[in-house]
Design an enzyme around this catalytic site. Structure first.
Site, short mmCIF file in Angstrom:
data_model
loop_
_atom_site.label_atom_id
_atom_site.label_comp_id
_atom_site.label_asym_id
_atom_site.label_seq_id
_atom_site.Cartn_x
_atom_site.Cartn_y
_atom_site.Cartn_z
N GLU A 222 -15.52 -6.49 -8.92
CA GLU A 222 -16.41 -5.72 -9.78
C GLU A 222 -16.87 -4.45 -9.07
OE1 GLU A 222 -20.92 -7.29 -9.40
OE2 GLU A 222 -19.49 -8.78 -10.16
N ARG A 223 -17.19 -3.45 -9.84
CA ARG A 223 -17.62 -2.17 -9.27
C ARG A 223 -19.03 -2.31 -8.68
NH1 ARG A 223 -14.19 1.90 -10.28
NH2 ARG A 223 -12.80 1.69 -12.06
N ASP B 79 -14.47 4.87 -0.04
CA ASP B 79 -14.45 6.33 0.09
C ASP B 79 -14.53 6.77 1.55
OD1 ASP B 79 -14.29 6.47 -2.65
OD2 ASP B 79 -16.35 7.16 -2.95
N GLU C 187 0.83 -1.20 0.00
CA GLU C 187 0.00 0.00 0.00
C GLU C 187 0.87 1.26 0.00
OE1 GLU C 187 -3.45 1.85 -0.46
OE2 GLU C 187 -3.35 -0.33 -0.24
N GLU D 180 -4.83 4.67 8.64
CA GLU D 180 -4.41 4.15 7.34
C GLU D 180 -4.40 2.62 7.33
OE1 GLU D 180 -3.82 3.79 3.56
OE2 GLU D 180 -4.12 5.76 4.45
N SER E 93 -11.15 6.34 3.05
CA SER E 93 -10.29 7.42 2.57
C SER E 93 -10.62 8.74 3.27
CB SER E 93 -10.46 7.57 1.05
OG SER E 93 -9.65 8.60 0.56
#
Length: 115
Positions: free
Chosen positions: A76-77, A86, A19, A60, A89
């Site tokens: 897959e999305r 998100d 990462e 993190e 993040s």
């Protein structure tokens, strides 16, 4: 305890090797912690800055774990996968913003007293 320490070491090594964001946060905090040794902050300020550095690393690690779990489940999305990634993040953005603000406040309050 020994097994748990081994798993923790494995987790840190995996995060560092796999990462880029973790490596960046680790190096940033390494530099900040070294600077902390040489800057004339009072002990309570140093303690807060050490805490905020470790907090950003911990966030993190959680973010990396969330992303790995989502990717393991499916590549897959999916809208929920995007939300999960998100949000992780966003948590890291907040942790780094806190780190930045605390450093700015520490520098301001320490060096404004010198002049």
């Amino acid at each position: 305890m020994i097994n748990a320490a081994g798993y923790s070491k494995d987790g840190l090594v995996a995060a560092y090797q796999n990462e880029a964001a973790f490596r960046q946060v680790a190096w940033l905090n390494s530099i900040l912690l070294i600077a902390l040794i040489f800057l004339p902050f009072i002990m309570p300020i140093k303690m807060i800055l050490v805490f905020s550095s470790f907090f950003s690393l911990i966030v993190e690690l959680f973010n990396t774990g969330i992303e790995a779990s989502i990717d393991h489940t499916s590549t897959e999305r999916h809208p929920l996968a995007k939300i999960g990634k998100d949000v992780g993040s966003a948590a890291q953005l907040l942790a780094l913003t806190m780190l930045f603000l605390l450093w700015m406040m520490a520098l301001y309050t320490t060096f404004i007293n010198f002049y």
